[in-house]
Enzyme design. Structure first.
Site, mmCIF file in Angstrom:
data_model
loop_
_atom_site.group_PDB
_atom_site.id
_atom_site.type_symbol
_atom_site.label_atom_id
_atom_site.label_comp_id
_atom_site.label_asym_id
_atom_site.label_seq_id
_atom_site.Cartn_x
_atom_site.Cartn_y
_atom_site.Cartn_z
ATOM 1 N NE ARG A 234 -4.276 -1.416 0.074
ATOM 2 C CZ ARG A 234 -4.379 -2.473 -0.741
ATOM 3 N NH1 ARG A 234 -3.395 -2.746 -1.593
ATOM 4 N NH2 ARG A 234 -5.445 -3.239 -0.731
ATOM 5 C CD GLU A 263 -3.028 2.987 -5.332
ATOM 6 O OE1 GLU A 263 -1.838 2.684 -5.167
ATOM 7 O OE2 GLU A 263 -3.932 2.148 -5.516
ATOM 8 C CG HIS A 295 -3.098 -1.137 -6.967
ATOM 9 N ND1 HIS A 295 -3.370 -0.431 -5.821
ATOM 10 C CD2 HIS A 295 -3.218 -2.450 -6.619
ATOM 11 C CE1 HIS A 295 -3.649 -1.262 -4.834
ATOM 12 N NE2 HIS A 295 -3.559 -2.502 -5.296
#
Ligand code: NAD
Length: 335
Positions: A234, A263, A295
């Site tokens: 993360r 993000e 991601h």
């Protein structure tokens, strides 16, 4: 069950529609991210299905519960974007997909390490321009290098097993050591020892108050000059401005990111016609020794099938009033 699925892309729809033949839920595939403004789209849906960048803070949960939402089905493993205590107080159940393919994320992690080490991103661009010079492409053998793994749950374990195959020396840090890894020679050490001795450091712990900015200036100062840092967990595990300073003076020699603290405004969208307004992110993209992926570590067909299967099974169980083993309770945020 009527399900409002937020942040839906074409690929989500493909995998969920195929799996839903076994469940027959009434799913509304919504492109919008769940925010205070879009929460109204959940009106009339007792279940809401969300992904990593949908926001489920106290006020949004309050709003959803007021609209009759009783179930939040996360189609991901991490639940740092949900206020679990608030959901519990409101009587809203939260379920997740604790493991869909730890291999997908682990393999992407090792892919970033290899690409950065052997400069595959630069070699690809060079060769396409007819430049076959090797200057600047020097790498190192993975064999014999020390890799520090922070978090040795499902993904960290897979990463350790892959790197064991490369002949790396493996250090780990986790409040709950993993016996399978101890058995193959992984050494559990303090963060200080890991930082000071590792050639590569990779993050696989969840984002929690204790792990927020676990990689900051103080941590970086303990590391070897030229260390490789990888984060596929993360974004907020890393203090990005501190990492940028360390890239500028060479302390961090390589950086591989699949996640970024801010993000939510960038990833999963095609912004190629837009000017990126995030200067910190833009600075990251200027370094030759940084690779950022958006991601995508989870994104394999195997993982997508597994995500759809578990998410829809979770919803079916809750609908039938059965106990769901994938429920996230307040106990999860105590550990
Ligand atoms: P997991 O729960 O199986 O493992 C997490 C491990 O971290 C556990 O062993 C836990 O004890 C450990 N941990 C907790 N606090 C720690 C601390 N302070 N220091 C060190 N270790 C600590 O989870 P997982 O399935 O391996 O996933 C790990 C993380 O990967 C998730 O939290 C999620 O944020 C991230 N993830 C990213 C992607 C992606 O596509 N990039 C996909 C799935 C998961």
């Amino acid at each position: 069950m009527r399900v409002a699925m937020f942040s839906t892309k074409g690929y989500d729809k493909t995998f969920f529609q195929a799996e839903n033949r076994n469940h027959n839920h009434d799913i509304a595939y919504l492109e919008a991210r769940l925010t205070a403004e879009t929460a109204k789209l959940a009106d009339g849906y007792p279940a809401v299905c969300v992904f990593v960048n949908d926001i489920l803070d106290t006020s949004i949960l309050d709003d959803l519960a007021g609209k009759g939402v009783t179930l939040i089905a996360l189609r991901c493993a991490g639940f740092n974007n949900v206020d679990i205590k608030a959901a519990h107080k409101l009587g809203v159940k939260v379920v997740r997909v604790p493991a869909y393919s730890p291999h997908a994320v682990a393999e992407h992690t090792v892919g970033l390490m290899l690409a950065l080490n052997r400069k595959i991103h630069r070699a690809y661009a060079r060769v396409r321009e007819g430049n076959f010079a090797l200057e600047g492409l020097l790498g190192f053998d993975m064999r014999g290098k020390t890799v520090g793994i922070i978090g040795t749950g499902k993904i960290g374990q897979c990463v350790a097993e892959l790197l064991h195959g490369f002949g790396c020396r493996l250090f780990a840090h986790d409040p709950y050591p993993n016996q399978k890894l101890v058995d193959i020679g992984v050494e559990y050490v303090s963060l200080r020892d890991m930082f000071s001795q590792s050639d590569i450091i990779t993050l696989h712990c969840p984002l929690m108050p204790e792990t927020y900015h676990i990689i900051d200036d103080a941590a970086i100062r303990m590391m070897k000059h030229g260390v490789m840092l990888i984060n596929t967990s993360r974004g907020a595990l890393i203090d990005t401005p501190d990492v940028i300073d360390a890239l500028k003076d060479g302390k961090i020699g390589y950086l591989g990111l699949d996640v970024y603290e801010e993000e939510g405004d960038l990833f999963f969208e095609d912004l190629s016609d837009k000017v990126i307004q995030d200067d910190v992110f833009s600075r990251l993209l200027t370094f030759p020794n940084v690779i950022v992926t958006g991601h995508q570590a989870f994104f394999t067909s195997d993982a997508m099938k597994s995500i759809a299967k578990t998410t829809l099974a979770n919803i079916s169980k809750v609908e039938k009033g059965e106990q769901c083993e994938n429920e996230v309770t307040v106990e999860h945020i105590k550990s």
